[in-house]
Write a protein that holds these residues in place. Structure first.
Motif, short mmCIF file in Angstrom:
data_model
loop_
_atom_site.label_atom_id
_atom_site.label_comp_id
_atom_site.label_asym_id
_atom_site.label_seq_id
_atom_site.Cartn_x
_atom_site.Cartn_y
_atom_site.Cartn_z
N SER A 192 0.82 -1.22 0.00
CA SER A 192 0.00 0.00 0.00
C SER A 192 0.84 1.26 0.00
CB SER A 192 -0.94 0.01 1.21
OG SER A 192 -0.22 0.10 2.42
N THR A 193 2.03 1.19 0.58
CA THR A 193 2.93 2.35 0.62
C THR A 193 4.20 2.14 -0.19
OG1 THR A 193 3.93 1.51 2.66
CG2 THR A 193 2.07 3.04 2.88
N ASN A 194 4.37 0.93 -0.75
CA ASN A 194 5.55 0.62 -1.56
C ASN A 194 6.84 0.78 -0.76
OD1 ASN A 194 6.29 -0.35 -4.13
ND2 ASN A 194 7.08 1.65 -4.71
N THR A 195 6.80 0.31 0.49
CA THR A 195 7.96 0.46 1.38
C THR A 195 8.25 -0.86 2.08
OG1 THR A 195 6.52 1.24 3.16
CG2 THR A 195 7.64 2.92 1.84
N ASN A 261 2.68 -13.44 0.92
CA ASN A 261 1.30 -12.97 0.77
C ASN A 261 1.01 -11.72 1.60
OD1 ASN A 261 0.72 -15.36 -0.83
ND2 ASN A 261 0.67 -16.47 1.12
N GLY A 262 1.98 -10.81 1.64
CA GLY A 262 1.77 -9.54 2.32
C GLY A 262 1.87 -9.59 3.83
N CYS A 263 2.30 -10.74 4.39
CA CYS A 263 2.38 -10.90 5.85
C CYS A 263 3.71 -11.50 6.26
CB CYS A 263 1.25 -11.79 6.36
SG CYS A 263 -0.42 -11.15 6.13
N PHE A 286 1.54 -11.35 10.71
CA PHE A 286 1.47 -9.89 10.89
C PHE A 286 1.23 -9.27 9.54
CE2 PHE A 286 3.40 -5.64 10.99
CZ PHE A 286 2.76 -5.09 12.10
N ASP A 287 0.05 -8.66 9.35
CA ASP A 287 -0.32 -8.01 8.10
C ASP A 287 0.45 -6.70 7.97
OD1 ASP A 287 -1.90 -6.19 6.28
OD2 ASP A 287 -3.12 -7.98 6.08
#
Length: 430
Positions: A192-195, A261-263, A286-287
């Protein structure tokens, strides 16, 4: 390509077709080239073309250097990174030779934390990885009248660029063994923030000693806190960018984090009164976007008397059960379906020669993703094994390297990836 002769769209089109190692070298040509290559738009184009650079096997070696034989405290530790080359016999599926590339000196070196430190996950030099970046640690610089004894400097290593970034020192991993299974760290990516974000679950008060049997929900809430550091957050100053978030995991956690998967994912600590021996441990996730913890139930497996560890299987979360009790004499590898949160079995095979007897075996990752083959190392990190899924064959690779100063080795599979979001100057370089 000077930057003005071709239309901008054509420049991006050309660059998006190049391998990542070439793009890394081309950043040094000029400021104009560096600007194009570090543009997030090029990263998106490169990903859409699905250019898959080959997976590289990397060997990290912890070197112990004694500056003065009379004073061991003058000894220092450093880690060397070597790229390994693989050769497979054309007419054989079992003969694999792995050597250091052209017998050259190490690909890169960086300072490391003292080898006696407890900030080593199962004697690993590398504490985790995410999208081509890897985590290690080192002791903070000693300053007069400044007590840094309980602090650790986390390092973010970019093997592709041969760069190493220091994060601000953080109090983590006390030398008191009672805390060994409670403090963890992990590197993840927030789409979402590209970080990139470093996440550490640490003890709020490391001088407050509790026994394992004292662990309960109140202890977790009172004693643990979650710290987050945004890499390249845009402020240009990373010295004060650790911040505490209100969420803490539902249980103390341990082991190496796996990003998928983003976590970020860890296992619940096994040395707890409410997690008896022989019961498969749950997975804590942890998402990275929501910055929230969650629980994932383990698979229903027969290998309950086993030692578990998580593994990154080409972007998928894998869970490995290694029967160290000798009851089942097998290893199971499971994969998590990110949509259903259900586990599916990838393979199950017996622990037999050439595996060493009664040793914990660690799955490093896919040796060949298309075939489902696995690369495995022994507990001493001195030997490598390959399990051929389709043939059901297990064999040992012929590993050749020489480093008389090495005290420990750690093998990792490295998939080159476009990490332009980690820009030069946004984080302090060692």
């Amino acid at each position: 390509m000077g930057g003005e002769e071709l239309p901008v769209d054509s420049i991006y089109n050309i660059l998006s077709r190049l391998p990542l190692n070439s793009l890394a070298r081309f950043q040094c040509v000029s400021k104009v080239w560096c600007k194009y290559i570090n543009d997030p738009y090029l990263e998106i184009m490169h990903a859409k073309r699905a250019m898959k650079d080959p997976t590289i096997l990397i060997m990290f070696q912890l070197n112990y250097v004694i500056a003065n034989l009379k004073f061991w405290r003058n000894a220092s530790t450093s880690t060397s990174l070597s790229m390994l080359v693989t050769k497979e016999e054309k007419n054989s599926s079992t003969q694999v030779v792995i050597t250091t590339k052209n017998n050259n000196p190490p690909y890169m070196e960086f300072p490391s934390k003292d080898s006696d430190s407890r900030f080593m996950v199962e004697d690993s030099i590398i504490l985790g990885s995410c999208k081509g970046l890897m985590i290690s640690s080192q002791d903070p610089p000693r300053k007069n009248n400044n007590n840094n004894n309980n602090k650790t400097v986390l390092l973010v290593i970019n093997p592709l660029k041969k760069e190493c970034y220091k994060l601000p020192p953080i109090k983590i991993w006390s030398c008191t063994s009672v805390f060994y299974e409670r403090e963890v760290c992990g590197l993840g990516f927030d789409d979402s923030t590209n970080t990139y974000k470093m996440v550490c679950v640490v003890l709020r008060n490391q001088n407050k000693i509790r026994s394992y049997v004292d662990d309960d929900d109140d202890v977790v809430k009172d004693d643990l806190c979650t710290m987050v550091h945004v890499l390249g957050g845009g402020t240009g100053d990373s010295s004060s960018s650790w911040r505490e978030i209100p969420q803490v995991p539902p249980y103390p956690i341990s082991g190496e984090a796996v990003f998928a998967n983003g976590c970020l994912h860890w296992l619940v600590s096994y040395q707890l009164k409410y997690w008896p021996s022989g019961v498969p441990r749950k997975v804590i996730c942890f998402d990275m976007t929501k910055q929230e913890f969650g629980l994932i139930d383990p698979p229903r497996t027969l290998a309950v008397w086993a030692k578990e560890h998580l593994v990154d299987l080409d972007g998928q979360l894998g869970l490995v059960y290694d029967d160290v009790s000798g009851r089942k004499h097998c290893i199971e590898v499971w994969l998590l379906n990110p949509e259903t949160k259900c586990w599916v079995i990838h393979c199950r095979f017996n622990k037999k020669p050439p595996f060493p007897r009664n040793q914990f075996m660690k799955v490093i990752g896919y040796w060949n993703k298309d075939a489902g083959d696995l690369l495995i190392t022994d507990g001493c990190r001195a030997r490598l094994f390959i399990y051929r899924l389709k043939q059901g064959v297990l064999h040992e690779a012929n590993l050749f390297y020489e480093n008389n100063n090495a005290r420990r080795a750690d093998f990792r599979l490295f998939q080159t990836t476009f990490s332009s979001t980690l820009r030069r100057g946004s984080i302090k370089n060692t």
